[in-house]
Motif scaffolding. Structure first.
Motif, PDB file in Angstrom:
ATOM      1  N   UNK A   2       0.803  -1.196   0.000  1.00 32.86           N
ATOM      2  CA  UNK A   2       0.000   0.000   0.000  1.00 32.86           C
ATOM      3  C   UNK A   2       0.842   1.254   0.000  1.00 32.86           C
ATOM      4  N   UNK A   3       0.588   2.095   0.958  1.00 31.63           N
ATOM      5  CA  UNK A   3       1.192   3.421   1.016  1.00 31.63           C
ATOM      6  C   UNK A   3       2.716   3.374   1.077  1.00 31.63           C
ATOM      7  N   UNK A   4       3.269   2.441   1.789  1.00 33.27           N
ATOM      8  CA  UNK A   4       4.718   2.400   1.995  1.00 33.27           C
ATOM      9  C   UNK A   4       5.447   1.444   1.049  1.00 33.27           C
ATOM     10  N   UNK A   5       4.781   0.955   0.018  1.00 33.01           N
ATOM     11  CA  UNK A   5       5.416   0.051  -0.940  1.00 33.01           C
ATOM     12  C   UNK A   5       6.620   0.682  -1.639  1.00 33.01           C
ATOM     13  N   UNK A   6       6.540   1.929  -2.126  1.00 31.82           N
ATOM     14  CA  UNK A   6       7.735   2.505  -2.760  1.00 31.82           C
ATOM     15  C   UNK A   6       8.911   2.655  -1.794  1.00 31.82           C
ATOM     16  N   UNK A   7       8.639   2.976  -0.552  1.00 30.70           N
ATOM     17  CA  UNK A   7       9.712   3.101   0.433  1.00 30.70           C
ATOM     18  C   UNK A   7      10.380   1.749   0.696  1.00 30.70           C
ATOM     19  N   UNK A   8       9.582   0.720   0.848  1.00 32.66           N
ATOM     20  CA  UNK A   8      10.126  -0.624   1.072  1.00 32.66           C
ATOM     21  C   UNK A   8      10.890  -1.113  -0.156  1.00 32.66           C
ATOM     22  N   UNK A   9      10.361  -0.842  -1.345  1.00 37.73           N
ATOM     23  CA  UNK A   9      11.036  -1.267  -2.573  1.00 37.73           C
ATOM     24  C   UNK A   9      12.368  -0.542  -2.738  1.00 37.73           C
ATOM     25  N   UNK A  10      12.427   0.730  -2.350  1.00 37.75           N
ATOM     26  CA  UNK A  10      13.691   1.464  -2.426  1.00 37.75           C
ATOM     27  C   UNK A  10      14.720   0.870  -1.463  1.00 37.75           C
ATOM     28  N   UNK A  11      14.271   0.455  -0.297  1.00 35.12           N
ATOM     29  CA  UNK A  11      15.175  -0.185   0.655  1.00 35.12           C
ATOM     30  C   UNK A  11      15.718  -1.499   0.127  1.00 35.12           C
ATOM     31  N   UNK A  12      14.847  -2.310  -0.440  1.00 33.25           N
ATOM     32  CA  UNK A  12      15.279  -3.598  -1.004  1.00 33.25           C
ATOM     33  C   UNK A  12      16.228  -3.365  -2.170  1.00 33.25           C
ATOM     34  N   UNK A  13      15.921  -2.374  -3.002  1.00 34.89           N
ATOM     35  CA  UNK A  13      16.785  -2.074  -4.139  1.00 34.89           C
ATOM     36  C   UNK A  13      18.171  -1.628  -3.679  1.00 34.89           C
ATOM     37  N   UNK A  14      18.239  -0.839  -2.623  1.00 36.00           N
ATOM     38  CA  UNK A  14      19.528  -0.418  -2.088  1.00 36.00           C
ATOM     39  C   UNK A  14      20.330  -1.570  -1.530  1.00 36.00           C
ATOM     40  N   UNK A  15      19.666  -2.469  -0.824  1.00 38.77           N
ATOM     41  CA  UNK A  15      20.361  -3.643  -0.278  1.00 38.77           C
ATOM     42  C   UNK A  15      20.862  -4.538  -1.404  1.00 38.77           C
ATOM     43  N   UNK A  16      20.044  -4.759  -2.424  1.00 36.38           N
ATOM     44  CA  UNK A  16      20.466  -5.616  -3.531  1.00 36.38           C
ATOM     45  C   UNK A  16      21.603  -4.984  -4.322  1.00 36.38           C
ATOM     46  N   UNK A  17      21.619  -3.655  -4.433  1.00 36.87           N
ATOM     47  CA  UNK A  17      22.734  -2.987  -5.121  1.00 36.87           C
ATOM     48  C   UNK A  17      24.037  -3.230  -4.362  1.00 36.87           C
ATOM     49  N   UNK A  18      23.989  -3.176  -3.041  1.00 35.02           N
ATOM     50  CA  UNK A  18      25.191  -3.461  -2.247  1.00 35.02           C
ATOM     51  C   UNK A  18      25.625  -4.910  -2.373  1.00 35.02           C
ATOM     52  N   UNK A  19      24.677  -5.832  -2.360  1.00 38.61           N
ATOM     53  CA  UNK A  19      25.010  -7.258  -2.488  1.00 38.61           C
ATOM     54  C   UNK A  19      25.636  -7.531  -3.850  1.00 38.61           C
ATOM     55  N   UNK A  20      25.076  -6.936  -4.900  1.00 37.95           N
ATOM     56  CA  UNK A  20      25.622  -7.141  -6.243  1.00 37.95           C
ATOM     57  C   UNK A  20      27.035  -6.574  -6.322  1.00 37.95           C
ATOM     58  N   UNK A  21      27.251  -5.395  -5.737  1.00 40.79           N
ATOM     59  CA  UNK A  21      28.579  -4.780  -5.759  1.00 40.79           C
ATOM     60  C   UNK A  21      29.606  -5.643  -5.026  1.00 40.79           C
ATOM     61  N   UNK A  22      29.201  -6.292  -3.960  1.00 42.82           N
ATOM     62  CA  UNK A  22      30.140  -7.111  -3.191  1.00 42.82           C
ATOM     63  C   UNK A  22      30.385  -8.481  -3.816  1.00 42.82           C
ATOM     64  N   UNK A  23      29.376  -9.059  -4.465  1.00 41.12           N
ATOM     65  CA  UNK A  23      29.501 -10.426  -4.983  1.00 41.12           C
ATOM     66  C   UNK A  23      29.847 -10.517  -6.457  1.00 41.12           C
ATOM     67  N   UNK A  24      29.926  -9.401  -7.195  1.00 43.99           N
ATOM     68  CA  UNK A  24      30.061  -9.473  -8.647  1.00 43.99           C
ATOM     69  C   UNK A  24      31.382 -10.072  -9.111  1.00 43.99           C
ATOM     70  N   UNK A  25      32.384 -10.081  -8.291  1.00 47.23           N
ATOM     71  CA  UNK A  25      33.678 -10.655  -8.694  1.00 47.23           C
ATOM     72  C   UNK A  25      33.582 -12.141  -8.997  1.00 47.23           C
TER      73      UNK A  25
END
Length: 69
Positions: A2-25
């Motif tokens: 509902x109302x907080x879906x974009x906020x939660x999705x932004x948080x998940x996207x930020x976490x996944x960006x960090x995971x990808x940056x750390x594991x891409x090697x």
């Protein structure tokens, strides 16, 4: 959802960006690859910009529907 879906999705996207940056090697499709994290990031990106839509718990609330004037 509902109302907080974009906020939660932004948080998940930020976490996944960090995971990808750390594991891409390890590579993209390797046994320790990042293909699952990229899929999660794509889903979070879609939820961030599309929003919850009809699946939102507050979809039919008076404050979210437009009223003709």
């Amino acid at each position: 959802m509902g109302l907080f879906t974009p906020l939660a999705a932004a948080g998940v996207l930020g976490v996944m960006a960090n995971v990808i940056a750390l594991k891409y090697r390890a590579g993209f499709l390797a046994p320790n690859g990042v293909e699952l994290e990229v899929a999660y990031a794509a889903m979070a990106f879609a939820a961030l910009f599309a929003g919850p839509g009809r699946a939102a718990l507050d979809y039919n609330r008076a404050s979210t529907t437009s009223h003709p004037s």
